[in-house]
Design a protein around this motif. Sequence first.
Motif, short mmCIF file in Angstrom:
data_model
loop_
_atom_site.label_atom_id
_atom_site.label_comp_id
_atom_site.label_asym_id
_atom_site.label_seq_id
_atom_site.Cartn_x
_atom_site.Cartn_y
_atom_site.Cartn_z
N LYS A 1 0.81 -1.22 0.00
CA LYS A 1 0.00 0.00 0.00
C LYS A 1 0.85 1.28 0.00
O LYS A 1 0.33 2.36 0.26
N HIS A 2 2.13 1.12 -0.22
CA HIS A 2 3.01 2.29 -0.26
C HIS A 2 2.91 3.07 1.05
O HIS A 2 2.83 4.29 1.08
N THR B 1 4.75 10.52 4.41
CA THR B 1 3.62 9.95 3.67
C THR B 1 2.32 10.73 3.79
O THR B 1 1.41 10.53 3.00
N TYR C 1 0.41 9.97 6.03
CA TYR C 1 -0.29 8.93 6.82
C TYR C 1 -1.40 8.19 6.09
O TYR C 1 -1.81 7.13 6.55
N HIS C 2 -1.94 8.71 5.01
CA HIS C 2 -3.11 8.04 4.42
C HIS C 2 -2.80 6.61 4.00
O HIS C 2 -3.60 5.71 4.24
N ASN C 3 -1.63 6.43 3.41
CA ASN C 3 -1.27 5.07 2.99
C ASN C 3 -0.90 4.18 4.17
O ASN C 3 -0.98 2.95 4.07
N VAL D 1 -2.52 4.28 7.05
CA VAL D 1 -3.84 3.81 7.51
C VAL D 1 -4.35 2.71 6.57
O VAL D 1 -4.85 1.66 7.02
N GLN E 1 1.24 5.62 -7.93
CA GLN E 1 1.15 5.43 -6.49
C GLN E 1 2.15 6.34 -5.76
O GLN E 1 1.84 6.93 -4.72
N GLY F 1 1.81 13.51 1.13
CA GLY F 1 2.87 13.92 2.05
C GLY F 1 3.06 15.43 2.06
O GLY F 1 3.24 16.05 3.11
#
Lengths: 154, 739
Positions: free
Chosen positions: A93-94, A136, A138-140, A142, B623, B631
């Motif tokens: 999910k990166h 990041t 944080y979204h990825n 999560v 991605q 970010g």
Amino acid sequence: MKISVKINGKTVERDVDPRMLLVHFLRDELGLTGTKVGCDTSQCGSCTVHLNGEALKSCTFFAVQADGAEITTIEGLAANGSLHPMQEGFWEKHGLQCGYCTPGMIMASVAFLKKHAHPTEEDIRHGLEGNLCRCTGYHNIVAAVKAASEKMGG
Amino acid sequence: MSLIGKSVIRTDAVGKVTGKTPYPSDVNFEDQLWMKILFSARSHARIVSIDTSEALAYPGVIAVFTAVDVPQNSYGLIMPDQPVLCGPGSDQAGADIVRCYMDNVALVVAETEEIAAAARDLIKVEYEDLPAVYDPYEAMKDGAPQLHLNTPKNILCHYRIRKGDMGSAWQQADVVVEGEFHTAYQEHAFLQPEAGIGYIDDEGRVTVLVAGQWTHEDQEQIAHALSLPLEQVRVIYPAVGGAFGGREDMSVQIVLALAAYKLRRPVKIIWSREESIKYHHKRHPISIKAKWGARKDGKLVAMEAEVVGDAGGYAYTSTKVLGNTNMMVAGPYEIPNAHIDTYAVYTNNIPTGAFRGFGGPQGAFAAEGMMNRLADALGMDPVEVRRVNLLTDDKLAIVGTPMPKGVTIGPVVEKCAEESGYWQRKNDTFERLPVEQPADPAKRRGVGFACAFKNVGFSFGAPENCWGTIEIHGDATIEKVVVRHAAAEVGQGTHTVIMQMAAEAVGVPMEKVELIASDTAFTDNSGSVSASRMTFMAGNAIRGAAEIAVQKWKDEDRPAVGVYQYRPPKTTPYDPKTGRSEPNFAYGYVAQIVEVEVDIETGHVDLIRVISANDVGRAVNPQQVKGQIEGAVVQAQGYAIMENLISMEGRILNPYLSTYLIPTVYDIPKEVKSVILEYADPIGPWGARGMAEMPFLPLAPAIADAIHDATGIWIDRLPLTPDRVVKTLRENGIGVAFS
């Protein structure tokens, strides 16, 4: 002081300075450098390991306090050569960029899922509030934890 | 199937999720020594003497180095105005003066880190205090203390833009708005504090393994300070724990090289978080006085601005950063008449330099703030007022020349509005939809808009090029393709993208590609990972190298090696009088819409939703592009509403992550919607533009606009922390009492 600790399944005995922090014991004495130091004041969570299955910031814990305990670090998470579902989640999910927060983030997430098998996104945000990431957004992260929880049968 | 546009999983992901990937602090040598740095205890003083005798006598201490030990005691990315070590007796005039608290005074090398730290406290430094100046406006006055010999009034640079005829311009304006904008310091807060190890490699080279953004520039600066030929210095980057511009200037590189060179033993250093925050540069706090005028139909007729940036004690990249602000303070708009003065000014504060956006966010905060005020004053929709003024291929930029072809800010703005859900398009006109207000009378919601452009690559005539090497190995068939490239992997994913582009250029699957990277001994100069340039520059270098290698392969040359230096179209510096220039060869374009909820009792601003529309030209790895957008948005959220670095008389008062707060996962917006647009850049590799900075630029002004939408109040000073917001609201009679 002499301590005996089971680390990633292996018992190690060492004579340590009473003031030595657990994170330095892991990194400097045992060469387990997967556990990082990011802030020295227990904000960032880069040093998170498991102590008897619970997440612990190893920069605010003395090595001698770990005497008799079981510790798992990022190096001990993958079993029999295959990645833990949480590691797979961050990979797919990166959920990482520079990767410096990643070991601590993964260890915190694994401990979190033990207590919240079916987390909502909101739960995950609450659960990881003690770990900082600067890359990041944080979204990825999560998304990675969510994916892992689903893979683990959550 | 093409690899361009494919979300290939990062090639470094397995090492990073298993903890196996080494960062500089993770690398150890058996016989290594440890270093601690004694930093300045004054913001401005002459060092009269340094007594190291007690430190040297401390058991376990190997050496103490001071200014006299540095062969050529100066360094600096754009000009060598900083001593490596401050103190008397060195070869450089003025090197006995400390100009800020981050100056290095002495290096202690010992058997352990603890011994080095203890011995450091035994060094006695005699200072003779000099008058200090902490305000850039004060520093520019006659009689202010002068920091550097050749810089009167401490003015490091002054750029001018003089366009059109300001004499008559204001008379054409139906509406004129004015504002004073103040942006704040920002700390990079990459998670990996500075660390490294210096040693002599097998071939006798002074080698530094460290985290940085440009191996070959580090190498040059080390060679300069040590007075060594370039080939006797080697720089290697292992994994780098974040950078964001904060590693563009030097931290531990030269001092590690110096110690290893003198002692012929490995020397290691790890900075604490406190050292990291105190001793590397920050984002520039910039003050901007602005005045903009438009006709009733929204068409801009004139703008003027005075821009003053605090450079701190040394130049770092301040001349380049303020050069960017000088242009970006006019926004991506056609403005026929303009008058801009921009200054970077030395003070005795911490030096300021590169940080994601590089002067763009500060410029955008003022430019977009002015546009949103104009929209308000004209009673026009903020999207519509942009549409009247946005640059196109056919219009002249503020510097008096056309933009490089491929100006897409118009479609980017429209897509952003369309995708946001907050606007509707009717007969080619955009109209804001009302936003639903919460039941709680203390909470008010608002929506804000801003857009921006960001240069890709080095600007204003700076030498710009990038080397790449492709080797095709095998006999009858291609067994493997080796790419050599110096690009620093700081987390942005450049190594993955370089391998993708190499595989695509040669026509082999990714699995056949090997990368040798970020080591001056095995790679040629790539330039820095900065200015959103590496995908663009490396992609073009790799395409060139692959073309040569593929031809050689066809000619049965084995291994078939292609080496290529990509050089983009040239740029030119500002004309000193008018500012006319061809500043950049490529740009990315971005627009953002945000929804916020303002608590008018507490001043908390909750960023709820962000829509970021970004023209990336071509998303080589979608991605990773999305990761950069998310970010950048969260880092900009920190900049806009949370991060508050406090400096008093040059000293940083909150050098910890416990006191300098950056966003946690609990602070981030519920949604960041990334709208990835792919309008090809005419000269970008596969059409790609650079993109990793631009989503940072519009966020702060968009939030300020949303706060105004929610409360009717403009706040023009960052950060928009609760104390500032609540105070400003109360000064305007909001949030005092509820019925």
